[in-house]
Write an enzyme that holds these catalytic residues in place. Structure first.
Site, PDB file in Angstrom:
ATOM      1  N   CYS A   1      46.844  41.246 -10.039  1.00  0.00           N
ATOM      2  CA  CYS A   1      46.769  40.302 -11.152  1.00  0.00           C
ATOM      3  C   CYS A   1      47.998  40.504 -12.029  1.00  0.00           C
ATOM      4  CB  CYS A   1      45.471  40.559 -11.918  1.00  0.00           C
ATOM      5  SG  CYS A   1      44.982  39.201 -12.971  1.00  0.00           S
TER       6      CYS A   1
ATOM      7  N   LYS B   1      49.607  25.680 -21.635  1.00  0.00           N
ATOM      8  CA  LYS B   1      48.647  26.793 -21.621  1.00  0.00           C
ATOM      9  C   LYS B   1      47.520  26.518 -22.627  1.00  0.00           C
ATOM     10  CE  LYS B   1      47.871  31.011 -20.189  1.00  0.00           C
ATOM     11  NZ  LYS B   1      47.786  31.367 -18.780  1.00  0.00           N
TER      12      LYS B   1
ATOM     13  N   CYS C   1      49.960  27.599 -11.496  1.00  0.00           N
ATOM     14  CA  CYS C   1      49.731  28.523 -12.604  1.00  0.00           C
ATOM     15  C   CYS C   1      50.656  28.209 -13.782  1.00  0.00           C
ATOM     16  CB  CYS C   1      50.020  29.944 -12.094  1.00  0.00           C
ATOM     17  SG  CYS C   1      49.481  31.198 -13.239  1.00  0.00           S
TER      18      CYS C   1
HETATM   19  C1  LIG Z   1      44.008  38.701 -18.586  1.00  0.00           C
HETATM   20  C2  LIG Z   1      43.901  37.750 -17.442  1.00  0.00           C
HETATM   21  C3  LIG Z   1      44.561  36.533 -17.517  1.00  0.00           C
HETATM   22  C4  LIG Z   1      44.461  35.621 -16.465  1.00  0.00           C
HETATM   23  N1  LIG Z   1      45.141  34.450 -16.556  1.00  0.00           N
HETATM   24  C5  LIG Z   1      45.013  33.543 -15.579  1.00  0.00           C
HETATM   25  C6  LIG Z   1      45.692  32.293 -15.675  1.00  0.00           C
HETATM   26  O1  LIG Z   1      46.414  32.023 -16.632  1.00  0.00           O
HETATM   27  N2  LIG Z   1      45.507  31.395 -14.678  1.00  0.00           N
HETATM   28  C7  LIG Z   1      44.712  31.659 -13.599  1.00  0.00           C
HETATM   29  O2  LIG Z   1      44.569  30.803 -12.726  1.00  0.00           O
HETATM   30  N3  LIG Z   1      44.085  32.842 -13.469  1.00  0.00           N
HETATM   31  C8  LIG Z   1      44.212  33.784 -14.426  1.00  0.00           C
HETATM   32  N4  LIG Z   1      43.572  34.982 -14.312  1.00  0.00           N
HETATM   33  C9  LIG Z   1      42.717  35.210 -13.139  1.00  0.00           C
HETATM   34  C10 LIG Z   1      41.364  34.543 -13.336  1.00  0.00           C
HETATM   35  O3  LIG Z   1      40.770  35.039 -14.510  1.00  0.00           O
HETATM   36  C11 LIG Z   1      40.480  34.835 -12.123  1.00  0.00           C
HETATM   37  O4  LIG Z   1      41.076  34.227 -11.001  1.00  0.00           O
HETATM   38  C12 LIG Z   1      39.097  34.243 -12.290  1.00  0.00           C
HETATM   39  O5  LIG Z   1      38.431  34.810 -13.410  1.00  0.00           O
HETATM   40  C13 LIG Z   1      38.291  34.507 -11.030  1.00  0.00           C
HETATM   41  O6  LIG Z   1      37.054  33.887 -11.140  1.00  0.00           O
HETATM   42  P1  LIG Z   1      35.769  34.506 -10.452  1.00  0.00           P
HETATM   43  O7  LIG Z   1      34.663  33.558 -10.748  1.00  0.00           O
HETATM   44  O8  LIG Z   1      36.060  34.862  -9.051  1.00  0.00           O
HETATM   45  O9  LIG Z   1      35.525  35.898 -11.187  1.00  0.00           O
HETATM   46  P2  LIG Z   1      35.151  36.156 -12.712  1.00  0.00           P
HETATM   47  O10 LIG Z   1      35.767  35.154 -13.574  1.00  0.00           O
HETATM   48  O11 LIG Z   1      35.460  37.589 -12.968  1.00  0.00           O
HETATM   49  O12 LIG Z   1      33.572  35.958 -12.759  1.00  0.00           O
HETATM   50  C14 LIG Z   1      32.679  36.820 -12.128  1.00  0.00           C
HETATM   51  C15 LIG Z   1      31.306  36.591 -12.707  1.00  0.00           C
HETATM   52  O13 LIG Z   1      30.345  37.355 -11.963  1.00  0.00           O
HETATM   53  C16 LIG Z   1      29.496  38.070 -12.835  1.00  0.00           C
HETATM   54  N5  LIG Z   1      29.021  39.254 -12.128  1.00  0.00           N
HETATM   55  C17 LIG Z   1      29.771  40.261 -11.621  1.00  0.00           C
HETATM   56  N6  LIG Z   1      28.986  41.152 -10.989  1.00  0.00           N
HETATM   57  C18 LIG Z   1      27.726  40.694 -11.081  1.00  0.00           C
HETATM   58  C19 LIG Z   1      26.467  41.186 -10.639  1.00  0.00           C
HETATM   59  N7  LIG Z   1      26.373  42.321  -9.975  1.00  0.00           N
HETATM   60  N8  LIG Z   1      25.358  40.468 -10.931  1.00  0.00           N
HETATM   61  C20 LIG Z   1      25.443  39.302 -11.639  1.00  0.00           C
HETATM   62  N9  LIG Z   1      26.599  38.810 -12.086  1.00  0.00           N
HETATM   63  C21 LIG Z   1      27.747  39.478 -11.797  1.00  0.00           C
HETATM   64  C22 LIG Z   1      30.384  38.378 -14.036  1.00  0.00           C
HETATM   65  O14 LIG Z   1      29.616  38.650 -15.179  1.00  0.00           O
HETATM   66  C23 LIG Z   1      31.171  37.055 -14.153  1.00  0.00           C
HETATM   67  O15 LIG Z   1      30.409  36.108 -14.863  1.00  0.00           O
HETATM   68  C24 LIG Z   1      43.672  35.943 -15.329  1.00  0.00           C
HETATM   69  C25 LIG Z   1      43.031  37.171 -15.246  1.00  0.00           C
HETATM   70  C26 LIG Z   1      43.146  38.080 -16.281  1.00  0.00           C
HETATM   71  C27 LIG Z   1      42.443  39.402 -16.157  1.00  0.00           C
END
Ligand SMILES: Cc1cc2nc3c(=O)[nH]c(=O)nc-3n(C[C@H](O)[C@H](O)[C@H](O)COP(=O)(O)OP(=O)(O)OC[C@H]3O[C@@H](n4cnc5c(N)ncnc54)[C@H](O)[C@@H]3O)c2cc1C
Length: 402
Positions: free
Chosen positions: A160, A383, A348
């Protein structure tokens, strides 16, 4: 009636659940989201929290009302174990849910095996959670009273790195704006072989733009750098170099969530889900995954390993593929759609501290036909617009929109 269970309620989970609901015209099918958080968090805006440009409340949306309005059930519990052989999920409240189709959208956990990288030790900080961003706020305001060096970067295998760049440019901007930049040297440390590699073998013009930006902002940098350890006031590289630091933010590599690591037969050794291009589990045809939970091996090798950036755009793209495939299977159509991660476009907007860089590549992985980096030196308009747009999309539940 089919039971579809989605674990995780953020980018991938919310999209998968709402899109499955929309595509299944027979509303008797049961769709349920289990998430440990009762809200959607717009993770990209966490980089603004340390500088009081955002409060956490500004970037969250309660998900139960949205899901209910769209005919999706919500369970605010933490999944502890998945039994893929019996098709059951056990939660922290002792409840056991069975499913016909399961979507794993649980995002990342942190691999804190790098000595000193655990934020609990207070050597390092992590920008990727509300608690981490607020901790950095405290440390940042302490730093204003007592200026000192700042080290930002990524550990080997981190995936990341873009978010870490964004934090770097933001902290540099705010130190400058508050008049202490002269007393706070800023160093960027990255496992990338060159600036702007991003774990996706770079994008056209990216390295040059970043180099110019680093030079104009007087940010010192180390590429091909493997961090050996993080201590209270220093970061040590495997080369032996020691970099002093009063505030450190090193992005760790990701693991899959504990629920996957605790469920034999489900994930790989890092807890990520091995999938086909249909985002169907390689061994369990009724299990799908989307977002950071998906296993994506690195695109080639680099001297110091760098992970793939599993960003928001692919998370939602995969979730839509999953929703389409689940609705096809439920309707008796086993001709599934798919797209390997490497063929999803890389889209992005990278914040550069009240400026921004727009990045587009027609494929995440090479070979690709087109990629471009467009700096916007005036303001981070796109953004800020995207934040409003995604929060609106989460509030309305219009997951069909891009
Ligand atoms: C600081 C930062 C900035 C970023 N900026 C960008 C950007 O500008 N553009 C971009 O495209 N991407 C960005 N990203 C990446 C982006 O945030 C991720 O790609 C995205 O959050 C992934 O989505 P996801 O649903 O896979 O995971 P997440 O968003 O992490 O969601 C996972 C979910 O699962 C839940 N969960 C986890 N384990 C369990 C469990 N055991 N039981 C029940 N619930 C559970 C969590 O509570 C959460 O709600 C950034 C990341 C970070 C850290």
């Amino acid at each position: 009636m089919a039971k579809v269970l989605v674990i995780g309620g953020n980018f991938a989970g919310l999209t998968a659940a709402l899109e499955t609901r929309r595509r299944l015209h027979d509303k008797s099918h049961d769709i349920t989201v289990i998430s440990m958080k009762d809200h959607f968090l717009y993770v990209p805006s966490l980089i603004w929290v340390p500088f009081k440009e955002r409060e956490i409340d500004d970037i969250v949306v309660p998900i139960e009302p949205v899901l209910r309005r769209h005919g999706v059930n919500f369970i605010n519990e933490t999944a502890l174990k998945i039994d893929p052989f019996q098709s059951k999920v056990t939660t922290d409240k002792g409840n056991v849910f069975d499913y016909d189709y399961l979507v794993i959208a649980t995002g990342p956990d942190l691999d804190l095996s790098l000595p000193g990288s655990d934020p609990a030790l207070k050597n390092n900080t992590y920008i990727g959670t509300p608690a981490g961003a607020l901790e950095i706020r405290q440390r940042f305001f302490d730093l204003l009273d007592n200026p000192g060096p700042v080290v930002v970067g990524a550990a080997p295998r981190a995936g990341c790195i873009g978010a870490s760049y964004e934090f770097l440019f933001n902290i540099e901007y705010h130190l400058r704006r508050r008049g202490v930049r002269q007393k706070s040297p800023v160093v960027w440390v990255t496992p990338e072989p060159y600036l702007g590699h991003f774990g996706m073998n770079g994008v056209f013009g990216g390295s040059t733009s970043l180099k110019l930006f680093m030079n104009s902002r007087k940010i010192d940098y180390r590429v091909n750098a493997a961090i050996a350890s993080i201590d209270k006031e220093k970061v040590t590289l495997e080369s032996g170099e020691v970099i002093e630091s009063a505030l450190t933010m090193i992005m760790p590599p990701f693991l899959g969530q504990e629920v996957v690591r605790n469920s034999p037969g489900l994930g790989n050794e890092k807890g990520f889900i091995p999938v086909l291009p249909t985002y169907q589990h390689r061994d369990f045809s009724n299990i799908f995954a989307a977002g950071v939970a998906v296993d994506v091996p690195p695109f080639g090798t680099t001297p110091i390993p760098v992970g793939v950036p599993k960003t928001g755009f692919p998370a939602e793209t995969e979730a839509r593929i999953v929703a389409e495939n689940i609705s096809r299977v439920i309707n008796g159509n086993h001709d599934l759609t798919g797209k390997p991660f490497g063929e999803i476009p890389g889209v992005c907007v990278m914040d550069a501290g009240h400026k921004e860089v727009l990045i587009y590549a027609n494929h995440f992985a090479r070979p690709r036909q087109f990629s471009v980096v467009l700096p916007n030196p005036t303001y981070n308009t796109t953004k800020r617009f995207l934040e409003k747009y995604f929060l609106w999309k989460a509030r309305t539940g219009l997951a069909r929109l891009p």
